[in-house]
Write an enzyme that holds these catalytic residues in place. Sequence first.
Site, PDB file in Angstrom:
ATOM      1  N   CYS A  10       0.834  -1.207   0.000  1.00 50.95           N
ATOM      2  CA  CYS A  10       0.000   0.000   0.000  1.00 50.95           C
ATOM      3  C   CYS A  10       0.874   1.264   0.000  1.00 50.95           C
ATOM      4  CB  CYS A  10      -0.907   0.007   1.227  1.00 50.95           C
ATOM      5  SG  CYS A  10       0.001   0.105   2.794  1.00 50.95           S
ATOM      6  N   CYS A  13       3.275   1.483   2.898  1.00 54.52           N
ATOM      7  CA  CYS A  13       4.407   0.558   2.758  1.00 54.52           C
ATOM      8  C   CYS A  13       5.445   1.126   1.798  1.00 54.52           C
ATOM      9  CB  CYS A  13       3.927  -0.798   2.251  1.00 54.52           C
ATOM     10  SG  CYS A  13       2.738  -1.601   3.333  1.00 54.52           S
TER      11      CYS A  13
END
Length: 78
Positions: A10, A13
């Site tokens: 995501c 991340c």
Amino acid sequence: MIIKILGSGCKKCIALGENAKAAADAAGISAEIVKVTDFAQIAAYGVMSTPALVIDEKVVSAGKVLSVSEVAEQLAAI
């Protein structure tokens, strides 16, 4: 040094991965950045919330995006 970013891939991340690379580069540390997206592998680290940062197999952060300076502090502590 191996730095692992644990998470699904995501935005958070990705941001943590970029911050980790920037911190390692700024410190002159040669580090391999590895992204781990497999939830079984993530769970094996005992991480319940992502993104998580693992430096040389030690979980140093979970559930938040560390800033470049926060990652640098963790790198210096290893």
